[in-house]
Enzyme design. Sequence first.
Site, PDB file in Angstrom:
ATOM      1  N   GLU A  35      91.719  10.174  75.829  1.00 43.46           N
ATOM      2  CA  GLU A  35      92.183  11.399  75.114  1.00 43.46           C
ATOM      3  C   GLU A  35      92.989  12.405  76.277  1.00 43.46           C
ATOM      4  O   GLU A  35      94.136  12.831  75.752  1.00 43.46           O
ATOM      5  CB  GLU A  35      90.951  12.510  74.590  1.00 43.46           C
ATOM      6  CG  GLU A  35      90.594  11.580  73.316  1.00 43.46           C
ATOM      7  CD  GLU A  35      91.422  11.549  72.228  1.00 43.46           C
ATOM      8  OE1 GLU A  35      92.566  12.181  72.076  1.00 43.46           O
ATOM      9  OE2 GLU A  35      91.165  10.507  71.135  1.00 43.46           O
TER      10      GLU A  35
ATOM     11  N   GLN B  92      99.604  14.571  76.315  1.00 42.20           N
ATOM     12  CA  GLN B  92     100.921  14.894  76.000  1.00 42.20           C
ATOM     13  C   GLN B  92     101.806  13.662  76.166  1.00 42.20           C
ATOM     14  O   GLN B  92     102.808  13.479  76.645  1.00 42.20           O
ATOM     15  CB  GLN B  92     101.285  15.975  76.920  1.00 42.20           C
ATOM     16  CG  GLN B  92     101.155  17.287  76.578  1.00 42.20           C
ATOM     17  CD  GLN B  92      99.834  17.992  77.311  1.00 42.20           C
ATOM     18  OE1 GLN B  92      98.995  17.178  77.358  1.00 42.20           O
ATOM     19  NE2 GLN B  92      99.996  19.242  77.402  1.00 42.20           N
ATOM     20  N   THR B  93     101.202  12.417  75.710  1.00 37.74           N
ATOM     21  CA  THR B  93     101.971  11.340  75.820  1.00 37.74           C
ATOM     22  C   THR B  93     101.545  10.485  74.817  1.00 37.74           C
ATOM     23  O   THR B  93     100.441  10.518  73.990  1.00 37.74           O
ATOM     24  CB  THR B  93     101.089  10.540  77.192  1.00 37.74           C
ATOM     25  OG1 THR B  93     101.047  11.276  78.202  1.00 37.74           O
ATOM     26  CG2 THR B  93     101.857   9.379  77.494  1.00 37.74           C
TER      27      THR B  93
ATOM     28  N   LEU C   3     103.331   9.864  84.534  1.00 36.59           N
ATOM     29  CA  LEU C   3     102.990  10.210  83.220  1.00 36.59           C
ATOM     30  C   LEU C   3     103.292  11.726  83.067  1.00 36.59           C
ATOM     31  O   LEU C   3     103.248  12.141  81.835  1.00 36.59           O
ATOM     32  CB  LEU C   3     101.390  10.199  83.113  1.00 36.59           C
ATOM     33  CG  LEU C   3     100.741   9.086  82.333  1.00 36.59           C
ATOM     34  CD1 LEU C   3      99.128   9.092  82.068  1.00 36.59           C
ATOM     35  CD2 LEU C   3     101.474   8.706  81.126  1.00 36.59           C
TER      36      LEU C   3
ATOM     37  N   TYR D 278     102.806  16.074  83.798  1.00 30.95           N
ATOM     38  CA  TYR D 278     101.792  17.095  83.627  1.00 30.95           C
ATOM     39  C   TYR D 278     100.719  16.860  84.289  1.00 30.95           C
ATOM     40  O   TYR D 278      99.643  16.387  84.125  1.00 30.95           O
ATOM     41  CB  TYR D 278     101.395  17.159  82.004  1.00 30.95           C
ATOM     42  CG  TYR D 278     102.503  17.688  81.032  1.00 30.95           C
ATOM     43  CD1 TYR D 278     102.885  19.194  81.355  1.00 30.95           C
ATOM     44  CD2 TYR D 278     103.119  16.829  80.298  1.00 30.95           C
ATOM     45  CE1 TYR D 278     103.699  19.570  80.661  1.00 30.95           C
ATOM     46  CE2 TYR D 278     103.856  17.543  79.356  1.00 30.95           C
ATOM     47  CZ  TYR D 278     104.226  18.835  79.632  1.00 30.95           C
ATOM     48  OH  TYR D 278     105.120  19.500  78.643  1.00 30.95           O
TER      49      TYR D 278
ATOM     50  N   TYR E 173      91.156  20.502  71.117  1.00 33.17           N
ATOM     51  CA  TYR E 173      91.536  19.127  70.518  1.00 33.17           C
ATOM     52  C   TYR E 173      90.666  18.154  71.080  1.00 33.17           C
ATOM     53  O   TYR E 173      90.013  17.121  70.413  1.00 33.17           O
ATOM     54  CB  TYR E 173      92.923  18.949  70.775  1.00 33.17           C
ATOM     55  CG  TYR E 173      93.129  17.419  70.481  1.00 33.17           C
ATOM     56  CD1 TYR E 173      93.073  16.961  69.280  1.00 33.17           C
ATOM     57  CD2 TYR E 173      93.098  16.456  71.729  1.00 33.17           C
ATOM     58  CE1 TYR E 173      93.340  15.744  69.056  1.00 33.17           C
ATOM     59  CE2 TYR E 173      93.146  15.181  71.322  1.00 33.17           C
ATOM     60  CZ  TYR E 173      93.328  14.495  70.143  1.00 33.17           C
ATOM     61  OH  TYR E 173      93.162  13.296  69.902  1.00 33.17           O
TER      62      TYR E 173
ATOM     63  N   ASP F 284      95.671  18.259  66.144  1.00 35.35           N
ATOM     64  CA  ASP F 284      96.934  17.802  67.184  1.00 35.35           C
ATOM     65  C   ASP F 284      98.274  17.963  66.395  1.00 35.35           C
ATOM     66  O   ASP F 284      98.125  18.417  65.341  1.00 35.35           O
ATOM     67  CB  ASP F 284      96.546  16.673  67.657  1.00 35.35           C
ATOM     68  CG  ASP F 284      97.027  15.338  66.847  1.00 35.35           C
ATOM     69  OD1 ASP F 284      97.033  15.811  65.434  1.00 35.35           O
ATOM     70  OD2 ASP F 284      97.193  14.195  67.319  1.00 35.35           O
TER      71      ASP F 284
ATOM     72  N   CYS G 299     107.886   8.796  53.014  1.00 33.54           N
ATOM     73  CA  CYS G 299     107.454   9.218  51.546  1.00 33.54           C
ATOM     74  C   CYS G 299     107.362   8.398  50.363  1.00 33.54           C
ATOM     75  O   CYS G 299     106.602   8.411  49.294  1.00 33.54           O
ATOM     76  CB  CYS G 299     108.424  10.453  51.255  1.00 33.54           C
ATOM     77  SG  CYS G 299     108.327  11.624  52.802  1.00 33.54           S
TER      78      CYS G 299
ATOM     79  N   CYS H 244     104.238   6.565  50.205  1.00 35.79           N
ATOM     80  CA  CYS H 244     102.992   7.437  50.763  1.00 35.79           C
ATOM     81  C   CYS H 244     102.025   7.774  49.675  1.00 35.79           C
ATOM     82  O   CYS H 244     102.319   8.037  48.454  1.00 35.79           O
ATOM     83  CB  CYS H 244     103.585   8.633  51.027  1.00 35.79           C
ATOM     84  SG  CYS H 244     102.258   9.968  51.715  1.00 35.79           S
TER      85      CYS H 244
ATOM     86  N   CYS I 128     101.476  15.836  47.601  1.00 37.72           N
ATOM     87  CA  CYS I 128     102.196  16.423  48.803  1.00 37.72           C
ATOM     88  C   CYS I 128     103.173  17.561  48.259  1.00 37.72           C
ATOM     89  O   CYS I 128     103.989  17.533  47.465  1.00 37.72           O
ATOM     90  CB  CYS I 128     103.000  15.382  49.463  1.00 37.72           C
ATOM     91  SG  CYS I 128     103.749  16.008  50.875  1.00 37.72           S
TER      92      CYS I 128
ATOM     93  N   SER J   3     109.610  20.801  81.485  1.00 37.58           N
ATOM     94  CA  SER J   3     109.232  21.433  80.284  1.00 37.58           C
ATOM     95  C   SER J   3     110.301  22.846  80.354  1.00 37.58           C
ATOM     96  O   SER J   3     110.752  23.189  79.090  1.00 37.58           O
ATOM     97  CB  SER J   3     107.817  21.774  79.955  1.00 37.58           C
ATOM     98  OG  SER J   3     107.402  22.397  81.015  1.00 37.58           O
TER      99      SER J   3
END
Length: 363
Positions: free
Chosen positions: A43, A48-49, A86, A88, A126, A144, A205, A208, A214, A310
């Site tokens: 996790e 952020q990957t 990676l 961050y 999260y 998330d 869609c 889906c 939806c 960023s």
Amino acid sequence: MPSPLTTAPPSWFAAALLNWYPRHRRDLPWRHTRDPYAIWLSEVILQQTRVKQGLPYYLDFVTTYPTVQDLAAAPQDEVLRHWQGLGYYSRARNMHHTAQQVVQEYGGQFPGSYHELLKLRGVGQYTAAAIASFAYDEQVAVLDGNVFRVLARVFGLTQDIAAPASRKAFQQLADTLIPADQPAEFNQAIMEFGAIQCTPAKPDCLFCPLQQQCFAFQHGMVQELPVKSKAKAARTRYFHYLVLRHADTVYLRKRGPKDIWEGLYDFALHETESAELQAVAVVEVVESLGGRVATDRVEEPTAALRHVLSHQKVEAKFHAVWLETPLPTATLAATGLAAYRAAEIEELPKSILITNYISNSGI
DNA sequence: TTCCTGCGCC
DNA sequence: GGCGCAGGAA
């Protein structure tokens, strides 16, 4: 403005996702374990990957550090070196800190609930929800980017998902949707659904299972949802790296806090307000460091290498400089610079910018 | 080239 | 609210 969900939580939502998930799920290694350490590793890496980029790092980490004790005992430079590429990097530093905390304060056992997990550095709502549900079957909904998108589209939520204040409405909705008997499966399902079916740009869609219910599809708003305000433009910084060399060594230093790439290694840095730096200025900068430039050993700088982060754009030129003598110890103490041989440099954690320069310049 | 994705700390 | 990284898609 369309009206959001106002009635009781629909059972069709969880039912549709739990039916969809086993037919579409990717087979990923962290989905075969209930070990909170392995789940936590996955996790943090995936925070952020994307899965494709993070998978090799996960495999490397579980192999190199099979237990939280192994990770806690490793030197920070080594952990950062494994994390290299990676981005961050605070994630890696926080992860290392938390491993040591789990060993020292929790006897090597990960905290057993959402609220206890939240206390760990680098573990926010999260990640705490993910670990608590996947490892302990706790009924707490993950939120998330995928979940934001799926909920915004299916239920017509128009709040700006980039604004922290809008989190409440999404969390409230997710908490009503997660079933008590299959919280882990539901959390996996909704995120996988967002990653594979209800994708940002071109959601599928047509096939889906939630098409009929939806909101976004029924109102032709799939491309408009979720609403997300744009990030402010990045500022540009101009870096002149002095690649100071003497004999078979190169001077590098470990970057400090309060700036990008904390804990990673780079060269002596001269930052300017503009991209310009004349050749004569290079000699002056080197001399201000107490260095004596070898005659005719100032090479043309590299072309500007652009590197985007960023909130910053970095334009970097590298000036290779050969010194007559080693840098004085006072300079080393003041700047943190130290001399390394090529083989040692390879082992140091470095940003992609520095790594690329080194591989192209042949240090 | 430009745009976009992605969670937690300060 | 600002900020941290890299890579892949448009």
